[in-house]
Design a protein around this motif. Structure first.
Motif, PDB file in Angstrom:
ATOM      1  N   THR A   1       1.345   3.814  -5.792  1.00 32.65           N
ATOM      2  CA  THR A   1       1.300   2.447  -6.313  1.00 32.65           C
ATOM      3  C   THR A   1       0.403   2.350  -7.540  1.00 32.65           C
TER       4      THR A   1
ATOM      5  N   GLU B   1       0.872  -1.157   0.000  1.00 35.55           N
ATOM      6  CA  GLU B   1       0.000   0.000   0.000  1.00 35.55           C
ATOM      7  C   GLU B   1       0.922   1.224   0.000  1.00 35.55           C
ATOM      8  N   PRO B   2       0.431   2.373  -0.452  1.00 29.50           N
ATOM      9  CA  PRO B   2       1.298   3.528  -0.676  1.00 29.50           C
ATOM     10  C   PRO B   2       2.127   3.992   0.513  1.00 29.50           C
ATOM     11  N   ILE B   3       1.596   3.899   1.720  1.00 26.04           N
ATOM     12  CA  ILE B   3       2.341   4.397   2.884  1.00 26.04           C
ATOM     13  C   ILE B   3       3.600   3.560   3.097  1.00 26.04           C
ATOM     14  N   THR B   4       3.454   2.228   3.082  1.00 22.85           N
ATOM     15  CA  THR B   4       4.610   1.346   3.256  1.00 22.85           C
ATOM     16  C   THR B   4       5.552   1.427   2.064  1.00 22.85           C
ATOM     17  N   ALA B   5       4.984   1.547   0.856  1.00 22.90           N
ATOM     18  CA  ALA B   5       5.793   1.615  -0.365  1.00 22.90           C
ATOM     19  C   ALA B   5       6.512   2.956  -0.499  1.00 22.90           C
ATOM     20  N   LYS B   6       6.077   3.938   0.297  1.00 26.39           N
ATOM     21  CA  LYS B   6       6.643   5.289   0.261  1.00 26.39           C
ATOM     22  C   LYS B   6       6.526   5.915  -1.130  1.00 26.39           C
ATOM     23  N   GLY B   7       5.376   5.685  -1.761  1.00 29.56           N
ATOM     24  CA  GLY B   7       5.146   6.277  -3.078  1.00 29.56           C
ATOM     25  C   GLY B   7       3.818   5.850  -3.657  1.00 29.56           C
TER      26      GLY B   7
ATOM     27  N   GLY C   1      -2.909   7.370   0.843  1.00 27.45           N
ATOM     28  CA  GLY C   1      -1.830   7.585  -0.110  1.00 27.45           C
ATOM     29  C   GLY C   1      -2.169   7.234  -1.554  1.00 27.45           C
TER      30      GLY C   1
ATOM     31  N   LYS D   1      -4.697  13.081  -3.415  1.00 22.22           N
ATOM     32  CA  LYS D   1      -4.196  11.903  -2.693  1.00 22.22           C
ATOM     33  C   LYS D   1      -5.128  11.667  -1.530  1.00 22.22           C
TER      34      LYS D   1
END
Length: 129
Positions: free
Chosen positions: A75, A67-73, A120, A116
């Motif tokens: 998705t 998910e975007p928070i963990t991926a830091k970007g 995220g 956004k």
């Protein structure tokens, strides 16, 4: 016996952090909840939401997906066609979204805006003009 005609459509699955309890942003955006399956602790496992016939799912992160928070970007970008881009964009911002691009009419024939959401995910709200 007549079979039911199924129209082909996309139903994106947006991953949210495990242990998520609050998805009020999407309800404030105008989504209606079709169904929810919760984990033993009451957190969301999967929920099906719909905005004017456009179905999407929020699902706790699993199967190696990010998910975007963990991926830091970013998705993915969710493209949502609506009748009134400004109205939906304003509703999103009031519900807690972050503006990425304001509502703009482009030479290629689209009115678009991007925000956004609190998890995220990027949403491009658009209409062909």
């Amino acid at each position: 016996m007549k079979s039911k005609l199924i129209k082909t459509h996309f139903a994106p699955e947006l991953h949210i952090p495990n242990g998520t309890f609050d998805i009020d942003f999407y309800i404030k955006l105008g989504a209606t909840e079709n169904f929810t399956f919760k984990n033993d602790d009451g957190s969301i496992h999967v929920v099906e939401l719909e905005i004017d016939g456009a179905i999407f799912h929020l699902h706790e992160t699993m199967r190696g997906a990010l998910e975007p928070i963990t991926a830091k970007g970013v998705t993915t970008v969710i493209g949502l066609f609506v009748e009134n881009v400004q109205e939906v964009f304003n509703r999103a911002i009031l519900a807690g979204a972050t503006e990425i691009n304001p509502v703009t009419d482009y030479d290629y024939g689209y009115r678009q805006a991007m925000f956004k959401d609190p998890f995220g995910h990027y949403w491009q709200i658009q209409k062909k003009i």
